[in-house]
Design an enzyme around this catalytic site. Structure first.
Site, mmCIF file in Angstrom:
data_model
loop_
_atom_site.group_PDB
_atom_site.id
_atom_site.type_symbol
_atom_site.label_atom_id
_atom_site.label_comp_id
_atom_site.label_asym_id
_atom_site.label_seq_id
_atom_site.Cartn_x
_atom_site.Cartn_y
_atom_site.Cartn_z
ATOM 1 C CE LYS B 246 -3.776 2.355 2.183
ATOM 2 N NZ LYS B 246 -3.203 3.581 1.612
ATOM 3 N NE ARG B 251 -6.219 4.083 -6.347
ATOM 4 C CZ ARG B 251 -7.302 3.540 -5.809
ATOM 5 N NH1 ARG B 251 -7.655 3.852 -4.573
ATOM 6 N NH2 ARG B 251 -8.049 2.699 -6.505
ATOM 7 N NE ARG B 266 -8.495 8.514 -2.499
ATOM 8 C CZ ARG B 266 -9.322 8.874 -1.527
ATOM 9 N NH1 ARG B 266 -10.584 9.118 -1.792
ATOM 10 N NH2 ARG B 266 -8.894 8.996 -0.298
ATOM 11 C CE LYS B 416 -8.003 2.384 4.502
ATOM 12 N NZ LYS B 416 -8.180 3.749 4.029
#
Ligand SMILES: [Zn+2]
Ligand SMILES: [Zn+2]
Lengths: 383, 548
Positions: B246, B251, B266, B416
């Site tokens: 991760k 992102r 994002r 996650k």
């Protein structure tokens, strides 16, 4: 790291002390000439008449403006108050040496002329007029200028020196008329009923609860109350000081009552019940809070209220200004609330004013401010 | 302004509808009530207002054309208050827009009570104002205050100062819309993402079934994972799962359509220009393609600490030196569109295969495949996870190999599994001036967690903020002090930070009952309201788990 945290706690205590010192030094300015009323560590004191007004420590003779617990404290040898305040004091302080008088009924205490005048705050609440050798002081206690139909109509009294509260002493506090708020409360109850929900209304047991009951009785007779509200209600109705039918009949919530009892009902409860498990019993319900603090959005959200009704037993900003002006006072002392703001504003407006530290302001509605500062919280739509 | 909506018979105006929507969303505590309020709005508002509402709710705010201090001064002047008293009021309310709404007199110039103008009328006026001089701006603002109700003034001010934010997720708005118009929520989410101009787009262009607005830049809504709560053992057979690092970067989606490259973050910002090194990608990538990945500082194939990249992100122009010191790469996670075909419904393992082939064909150093972690048992993966910090990752992502690429935050297929469980979101309650270089700035803070209605201070924390952030916090402290004592100020509890720490122990010398080891500010959580910070109970739970 641990020691640093401790430091902060110590500093906060010191901060409290420092503020107290600050207020004391202010007082000495006025102490240089003896005043008719002194601000002492026991409360407001009239040395000529040897009596105290709303003392927060036990004294020989106490004149009480109204029955809220921060103004009417235990332990004094004699109490003087309005007739209507008596049953409240008996409920809260028990049997004592009480003397009662009516409004505009002057009496003599050691050569000082004293009379009570309606303050419009709660049932029996009075301003105290004190006159000696031609000098007149009026001590407001807590007050509001709007006629709520139950507490008596606030009477402006001419004086040289006015001692005023300042709970809502900021211009953001402006109230709508009671009739408009009442119709909002009624519509809200009807909406809840059509959604099959009970309506839980948070209102202080002395003052606010009685006002709210008068709004509620127009739409339903199915009214329940928390014990604190119920006891006060019984005391006031049994004392015979209210007109017949002014307050509706209510039922006390007791543990044995099944949940179904409360379907579509109205329940009146004091703020202490707001976050207690006691309230779960009424599910499904909608929560409405009646308080002047509800004027500010954040307060309403913080309490997770479904609705906030801006209904107060204190003056709003315009009310404070009107009241001060109507007394014609040359000098104003400002007690509990936004003292520094209000006194600064008055000074700039040409009225000599100073802030006074008292131990009032822990009454339910007044006390919310403290909570506001400690837990103020910003929510998503804010800046 | 918190009274019950009045029951009126006249049709409410556009601004009135919008203001009561904002009010309802602010006071309703339950999700279904908020959803209802949105649906009610969409069924009553006119099309043009709906378009603006969608724009505003998805973060497309008109720019600020007038400073808050001007607005404050004009209000104080209008209501006849000295500025200091206006400021006292502001400190108590804590929000400029609301303070003004509370101060403006209730008596309206709009005497015959005609419905308010539309939302779009006001927003378009705001856009026009950009070209107006100060007198014109002032007149427009004072006229509006005079005719709008308190709730309307509140949203008007929010829009005017470009501080309009709303406490509902974009997902919820999309769901409300899909209840009203016959479109899948995933389609709606896609339509309202990307580059469209609310002043020129009509509601039907934006959302109707036939609409085929050719916006080549448009990204897909991101698929987001929840944190795994249970032991991963509960996920079952390891063969069904793909594990990846991760990454802690930005992102983003890399889109190439019609020969043009678009990079989206994002947060739905088009950030193509910030990464000149991607121009090579624009040449080499095949057309009609959308890749989901993480923008990271990468040197010689190694991921660097994200802070390295942070320094250049805020800049308008990237210098050559920055490009050398903080080169940006993309670690590709997923392939959403290829040859113009939306392949989000294909299973992950197929998408991944095609992604791998493309990345190797393109063969540029800026585009790398985010590596898959090889593991045979959950126990083994747990061990690997502990090394996350060594590769500058913040833990592990678990994705079901058969999963489609979904919309928004969903449970079940993607999880996650972050390495750092010792982090807590807290609000700043006290501030103190720092030492040395920062002696005139408030740089030492004390943080609190919630305990019911109360805030419980539990730790101090230092460092972790950039100079610019320190300056911002310092400015906030100076404007929001509740009490002062010596060097310490009690501040309005509003700024939320993530506090990371290495250990936790019981302590009866602290009100909170815990003491932290090496606490530090790890993130400024601009996205988090105080209502969502961690609680004293959370701390106690951590103490139970990690305190021994
Ligand atoms: Zn009172
Ligand atoms: Zn009081």
């Amino acid at each position: 790291m641990e020691s640093k945290l401790q430091c902060i706690d110590v500093r906060r205590e010191a901060l409290g002390r420092q503020l107290a010192l600050f207020h004391d030094s202010r007082l000495t300015i006025h102490d240089s000439t003896t005043m008719l009323i002194d601000f002492t560590d026991k409360g407001l004191y009239c040395s000529a008449g040897n009596f105290y007004l709303d003392p927060w420590k036990p004294v020989e003779k106490a004149v009480i403006t109204h029955g809220h617990s921060d103004h009417a404290r235990w332990g004094s040898q004699q109490y003087l108050c309005h007739h209507y305040t008596l049953p409240i004091l008996k409920l809260r302080l028990g049997e004592n040496n009480y003397q009662t008088i009516g409004w505009n009924e002057a009496i003599d205490i050691n050569g000082v002329k004293l009379s009570l005048h309606p303050a419009g705050h709660i049932i029996g609440s009075s301003q105290v007029r004190v006159e000696h050798k031609g000098e007149v002081w009026v001590i407001s206690g807590d007050y509001k200028t709007e006629n709520d139909g139950i507490s008596g109509v606030f009477e402006p009294v001419k004086c040289h020196t006015f001692v005023t509260e300042s709970t809502f002493g900021l211009p953001i506090y402006k109230w709508k008329q009671q009739s408009e708020i009442f119709s909002n409360i009624r519509n809200w109850i009807l909406d809840n009923q059509s959604n099959g929900k009970a309506s839980v209304l948070i209102a202080y047991s002395l003052g606010k609860a009685q006002r709210v009951l008068r709004a509620v009785k127009e739409v339903t007779g199915n009214i329940f109350a928390h014990g604190a509200v119920y006891n006060m209600h019984q005391t006031l109705t049994n004392a015979g000081i209210l007109a017949e039918g002014m307050l509706p009949e209510i039922k006390r919530v007791v543990p044995e009552m099944p949940k179904e009892t409360f379907r579509n009902a109205v329940i009146i409860a004091p703020p202490s019940a707001e976050s207690s498990p006691w309230i779960k019993k009424f599910t499904p319900y909608s929560l409405g809070i009646c308080s002047g603090w509800m004027r500010v959005r954040g307060n309403q959200r913080r309490k997770n209220a479904d609705e906030g009704f801006v209904l107060s037993d204190h003056c709003d900003w315009p009310g404070l200004l009107t009241a001060v002006e109507a007394t014609g006072a040359q000098r104003v002392f400002v007690t509990h609330g936004f003292q520094s703001v209000f006194s600064r504003y008055l000074n700039e407006a040409g009225i000599e004013a100073a802030e006074i530290k008292t131990e009032y302001g822990t009454e339910e509605e007044e006390a919310v401010q403290e909570l506001t500062n400690n837990t103020a919280e910003q929510v998503a739509t804010d800046e | 302004m918190n009274d019950v909506t009045q029951h009126t018979n006249t049709t409410p105006g556009g601004m009135q509808l919008f203001a009561s929507l904002v009010y309802d969303l602010g006071t309703h505590t339950k999700t279904n009530e908020k959803l209802e309020a949105l649906i009610k709005y969409f069924s009553a508002a006119d099309d043009k207002d709906k378009v603006w509402m969608i724009a505003l709710f998805s973060g497309r705010r008109p720019r600020r054309t007038i400073s808050p201090s001007k607005i404050a001064t004009w209000c104080a002047e209008l209501v006849g208050l000295p500025l200091w008293l206006f400021e006292e009021s502001y400190h108590t309310v804590g929000d400029l827009s609301e303070t003004i709404a509370l101060l403006i007199p209730e008596e309206k110039t709009n005497e015959n009570n005609s419905p308010s103008r539309s939302l779009s009328w006001y927003v378009e006026k705001f856009l026009e104002l950009e070209k107006s001089d100060e007198q014109q701006k002032k007149k427009f603002i004072l006229d509006s205050w005079a005719e709008l109700s308190a709730r309307e003034i509140f949203v008007f001010n929010k829009l005017l100062s470009s501080t309009f934010r709303v406490g509902v997720s974009q997902n919820m708005m999309v769901n409300a819309l899909s209840k009203l118009i016959k479109l899948e929520s995933s389609v709606i989410a896609h339509r309202i993402s990307g580059n469209w101009d609310p002043s020129t787009t009509s509601f039907s262009e934006l959302l109707s079934e036939e609409s085929s607005v050719a916006d080549h830049s448009k990204p897909y809504p991101f698929y987001l994972a929840y944190a795994i709560e249970d032991d991963p053992e509960t996920l079952g057979d390891t063969n069904e799962w793909q594990a990846e690092w991760k990454w802690d970067g930005i992102r983003g989606q890399i889109i190439k359509r019609n020969g043009t490259l678009f990079v989206w973050s994002r947060g739905e910002d088009l950030i193509t220009e910030k990464f000149p090194e991607y121009h090579l990608l624009a040449e080499k990538l095949p057309d009609k393609i959308v890749i989901d990945g993480e923008i990271l500082p990468v040197k010689n194939g190694q991921v660097l600490n994200f802070n390295v990249l942070q320094t250049r992100i805020g800049r308008k122009n990237v210098t050559k030196k920055q490009l050398e010191e903080a080169p940006a790469g993309i670690f590709a996670y997923d392939l959403l569109e290829v040859d113009g075909q939306d392949i989000r419904e294909l299973p992950l393992h197929e998408r991944r295969q095609r992604l791998a082939a493309i990345v190797s064909d393109v063969n540029v150093p800026q585009l790398m495949l985010s590596p898959v972690i090889d593991f045979h048992s959950w126990g083994q993966l747990k061990e690997i996870r502990l090394t996350s910090r060594d590769v500058n990752s913040e833990g592990i992502m678990l994705k079901r190999k058969s999963s489609p690429y979904q919309v928004g935050r969903k449970r079940g297929d993607w999880w996650k599994w972050k390495i750092d469980p010792l982090a807590i979101d807290a609000v700043m309650v006290y501030a103190q001036k720092g030492a040395g270089r920062r002696s005139n700035l408030y740089t030492d803070y004390t943080f609190a967690v919630r305990d019911g209605e109360k805030l419980i201070p539990f730790t101090k924390a230092y460092s972790g903020l950039t100079d610019k952030e320190f300056a911002q916090v310092d400015n906030f402290v100076k404007r929001n002090s509740l009490e002062k004592f010596g060097p310490v100020r009690t501040v309005k509890p509003e700024l939320v930070f993530e506090i990371a720490f290495e250990g936790i122990a019981a302590s009866n010398r602290h009100k909170s009952g815990v003491a932290l080891r090496f606490p530090r500010i790890s993130k400024w959580r601009h996205d988090k309201p105080v209502s969502e910070i961690n609680t004293l109970d959370d701390l106690k739970k951590m103490l139970e788990i990690y305190g021994k």
